[in-house]
Design an enzyme around this catalytic site. Structure first.
Site, PDB file in Angstrom:
ATOM      1  N   HIS A 276       1.061  -1.147  -0.121  1.00 21.79           N
ATOM      2  CA  HIS A 276       0.342  -0.136  -0.167  1.00 21.79           C
ATOM      3  C   HIS A 276       0.740   1.032  -0.099  1.00 21.79           C
ATOM      4  O   HIS A 276       0.473   2.443   0.655  1.00 21.79           O
ATOM      5  CB  HIS A 276      -1.081  -0.064   0.854  1.00 21.79           C
ATOM      6  CG  HIS A 276      -2.152  -1.172   1.234  1.00 21.79           C
ATOM      7  ND1 HIS A 276      -3.320  -0.640   0.484  1.00 21.79           N
ATOM      8  CD2 HIS A 276      -1.531  -1.621   1.400  1.00 21.79           C
ATOM      9  CE1 HIS A 276      -4.069  -2.078   0.570  1.00 21.79           C
ATOM     10  NE2 HIS A 276      -2.953  -2.553   1.002  1.00 21.79           N
ATOM     11  N   ASP A 339      -0.575  -4.661   6.320  1.00 20.94           N
ATOM     12  CA  ASP A 339      -1.894  -5.176   5.574  1.00 20.94           C
ATOM     13  C   ASP A 339      -1.197  -5.818   3.961  1.00 20.94           C
ATOM     14  O   ASP A 339      -0.760  -4.802   3.142  1.00 20.94           O
ATOM     15  CB  ASP A 339      -3.705  -4.927   5.179  1.00 20.94           C
ATOM     16  CG  ASP A 339      -3.458  -3.579   4.695  1.00 20.94           C
ATOM     17  OD1 ASP A 339      -2.540  -3.056   5.107  1.00 20.94           O
ATOM     18  OD2 ASP A 339      -4.014  -3.372   4.309  1.00 20.94           O
ATOM     19  N   GLU A 340      -2.361  -6.916   3.475  1.00 20.66           N
ATOM     20  CA  GLU A 340      -2.347  -7.329   1.800  1.00 20.66           C
ATOM     21  C   GLU A 340      -0.721  -6.592   1.208  1.00 20.66           C
ATOM     22  O   GLU A 340      -1.053  -6.444   0.485  1.00 20.66           O
ATOM     23  CB  GLU A 340      -3.684  -6.458   1.299  1.00 20.66           C
ATOM     24  CG  GLU A 340      -4.413  -7.386   1.678  1.00 20.66           C
ATOM     25  CD  GLU A 340      -5.810  -6.194   1.446  1.00 20.66           C
ATOM     26  OE1 GLU A 340      -6.719  -6.547   0.336  1.00 20.66           O
ATOM     27  OE2 GLU A 340      -5.315  -4.742   1.281  1.00 20.66           O
ATOM     28  N   ALA A 341       0.340  -7.794   1.624  1.00 22.33           N
ATOM     29  CA  ALA A 341       1.034  -6.859   1.061  1.00 22.33           C
ATOM     30  C   ALA A 341       1.817  -7.766   0.478  1.00 22.33           C
ATOM     31  O   ALA A 341       2.595  -8.839   0.434  1.00 22.33           O
ATOM     32  CB  ALA A 341       2.662  -6.906   2.894  1.00 22.33           C
ATOM     33  N   HIS A 342       0.678  -8.171  -1.011  1.00 21.82           N
ATOM     34  CA  HIS A 342       1.227  -9.582  -1.528  1.00 21.82           C
ATOM     35  C   HIS A 342       2.106  -9.321  -2.727  1.00 21.82           C
ATOM     36  O   HIS A 342       2.470 -10.602  -3.339  1.00 21.82           O
ATOM     37  CB  HIS A 342       0.310  -9.484  -2.785  1.00 21.82           C
ATOM     38  CG  HIS A 342      -1.724  -9.544  -1.765  1.00 21.82           C
ATOM     39  ND1 HIS A 342      -1.602 -10.402  -0.401  1.00 21.82           N
ATOM     40  CD2 HIS A 342      -2.770  -9.039  -1.808  1.00 21.82           C
ATOM     41  CE1 HIS A 342      -2.875 -10.630   0.041  1.00 21.82           C
ATOM     42  NE2 HIS A 342      -3.140  -9.495  -1.288  1.00 21.82           N
TER      43      HIS A 342
END
Ligand code: ACM
Length: 534
Positions: A276, A339-342
């Protein structure tokens, strides 16, 4: 602001001796007066209520007394007067003289210790309404209860005929959880200081005490950082859909903090990392592993950006940002996202969190992270914010519960309950639906204490209602999504589990509708709630 100006002109009129004609004498409407609001008809439901004796009636002779009052207690009294004067038309002078009549705000004194840092006792009878508390925050929360016990018209901006009565009896009240938050995503769409203040006022009505600001994301960096100026001036220059975005100067941010603090809310700033982060990566090429800055991003995808974990510059950046943020944030918490550290490998994610959490501690703060932090090594004292939903896998839930058993405190924001940006149902126009539709009952009807299987009840630090803004760009949008669900999350955070009852709650919620109408809050008139006819 409008309210203050109006109050000023009312006072001018009153000073000229012309004001009283517009306002009927206090006894005039008595005969036809409706029953006073029962003491338990408020949100959040008070911990204990004993209804007895005569009601108190506000009149044009009513004073607000702050006996021996500290500056802070007097400030709460001034806030209360500011709430009540416009609609009642009464002068409601604030005095430090003791007395047995009027509205009395009493700090300290016998029996207040057990009320804790935020609790209060409200006693109402024929001569007086007394709010007592150990701390000013308790007085403030008691004032919010008092406000809801008065007719909805008390929220209006101009004087009107009314019988301003408060039912007789006693409320003794204190919160279930210390952390009762709401999050506003000012990154996907930017919201001005004035818009944030309006939301703060609404949060304060329901005894929310934390405002979590999601200050950075792929689409915008919203806080001025002196040592990395392009974060705000370039990284903050757009938003979802390509609008102009914006950012808070340090003075803006301090003004939000001041305004929130005056309403007993602490600001929790979030810099979301290591994912993000496109707005930061676009602002400074050296932050990228390949040394090249990507373009600004105005879409709504997630998971494509990552800080460069092996690079030294990354930690210079993190240290500078967290140092400056800590210096302008009086609250204890810094939220570091996670979060969401894809686009970050698991090993890199763990390395990054191992390096960043000590920086938070170095600047005297406690880290909060989204619950993916529990997949790394949460620091001692760290707080994890759970945002899973009914489709979140058992292994992920177990990882969070294991961390909780090891001492990590939890803030519960289950997306299919507490996310205010989920659509209510298939017909409501705004919001997302990846966690399903979140109706009013679904949002309210769960128990934070037993929500996450195998997480000890005492690991639950509190609850928070996040409002993500991919589809929301105006105050009207915020209000449509937050109302009527926000009060339900506020009640889960404040009220004892023993008061939890949807059938009772929906009646209390329905009674808030006219109050929101009076305040100009545009809410979703969900068919689940028995609203009074307009
Ligand atoms: C989140 O909704 N990505 C925390």
């Amino acid at each position: 602001m409008r309210r203050r100006r109006l109050l000023f002109s009312l006072l001018l009129v009153a000073a000229a001796g012309l004001g009283t004609a517009a306002v009927p004498p206090p006894g005039a409407a008595h005969a036809a007066a409706p029953a006073a609001t029962p003491l338990d008809r408020v949100i959040p439901a008070p911990a204990s209520v004993h209804s007895t004796g005569d009601a108190y009636t506000l009149g044009d002779r009513t004073r607000i007394r702050v006996p021996g009052g500290s500056g802070e207690a007097r400030r709460v009294a001034g806030y209360l007067a500011g709430l009540l004067r416009p609609a009642t038309g009464f002068g409601l002078p604030v005095t430090t003289k003791d007395g047995r009549d009027g509205i009395v705000l009493r700090l300290g004194g016998s029996g207040t210790k057990g009320l804790g840092a935020e609790g209060y006792r409200l006693t109402s009878g024929a001569r007086a309404v007394t709010i007592s508390a150990a701390r000013p925050a308790g007085l403030f929360h008691g004032v919010q209860t008092l406000r809801q016990l008065l007719p909805a018209d008390v929220e209006r901006e101009s004087a009107r005929r009314g019988t301003w009565r408060i039912a007789g009896g006693t409320i003794a009240d204190s919160p279930r959880y210390a952390y009762r938050g709401a999050m506003l995503d000012v990154s996907r769409h930017f919201f001005t200081v004035a818009q944030v203040k309006r939301y703060i006022d609404q949060l304060a009505m329901y005894k929310i005490n934390k405002l979590h600001l999601h200050l950075s994301d792929d689409q915008g960096w919203r806080i001025a950082i002196t040592s990395w100026p392009r974060l705000a001036t370039y990284g903050g220059s757009t938003q979802v859909g390509g609008g102009p975005g914006g950012y808070y100067t340090k003075d803006d941010y301090r003004e939000i903090i001041r305004y929130a603090a005056a309403r007993y809310l602490t600001v929790v700033p979030e810099i979301d990392m290591p994912g993000h982060t496109n707005a930061a990566l676009a602002s400074y090429a050296p932050l990228n592993c390949n040394g090249q800055a990507p373009p600004l991003y105005t879409g709504t995808q997630v998971g494509f950006s990552s800080l460069c974990v092996p690079k030294k510059e990354t930690y210079d950046f993190v240290d500078d940002v967290l140092r400056e943020l800590a210096a302008m944030t009086p609250g204890r918490y810094l939220h570091i996202g996670g979060d969401e550290a894809h686009s970050t490998s698991h090993a890199d994610y763990v390395t990054f969190m191992d390096k960043v959490q000590p920086v938070v501690a170095k600047y005297g703060k406690t880290a909060i992270g989204w619950h993916q932090l529990t997949g790394a090594h949460p620091a001692k004292g760290a707080v994890a914010q759970y945002w899973g939903y009914d489709k979140t896998g058992a292994a992920e839930r177990r990882q969070v519960a294991d961390a909780a058993r090891n001492g990590t405190r939890l803030i519960l924001s289950p997306a299919d309950r507490a996310y205010l940006d989920m659509k209510y149902d298939k017909n409501t126009p705004l919001g997302l639906a990846w966690a399903g539709y979140v109706g009013v009952q679904r949002s309210y009807d769960w128990d934070p204490g037993s929500y996450l299987k195998d997480a000890p009840a005492d690991s639950v630090f509190g609850v928070e209602a996040p409002l993500w803004s991919e589809t929301l760009s105006t105050t009207a949008h915020i209000e449509y999504m937050a109302f009527p669900r926000l009060p339900g999350i506020a009640e889960l955070g404040w009220s004892p589990a023993s008061t939890h009852d949807w059938d009772d709650y929906k009646v209390r919620l329905a009674a808030q509708g006219p109050r929101w109408d009076a305040l100009g809050i545009g809410y979703y008139r969900s068919p689940e709630v028995p609203w009074p006819a307009k």
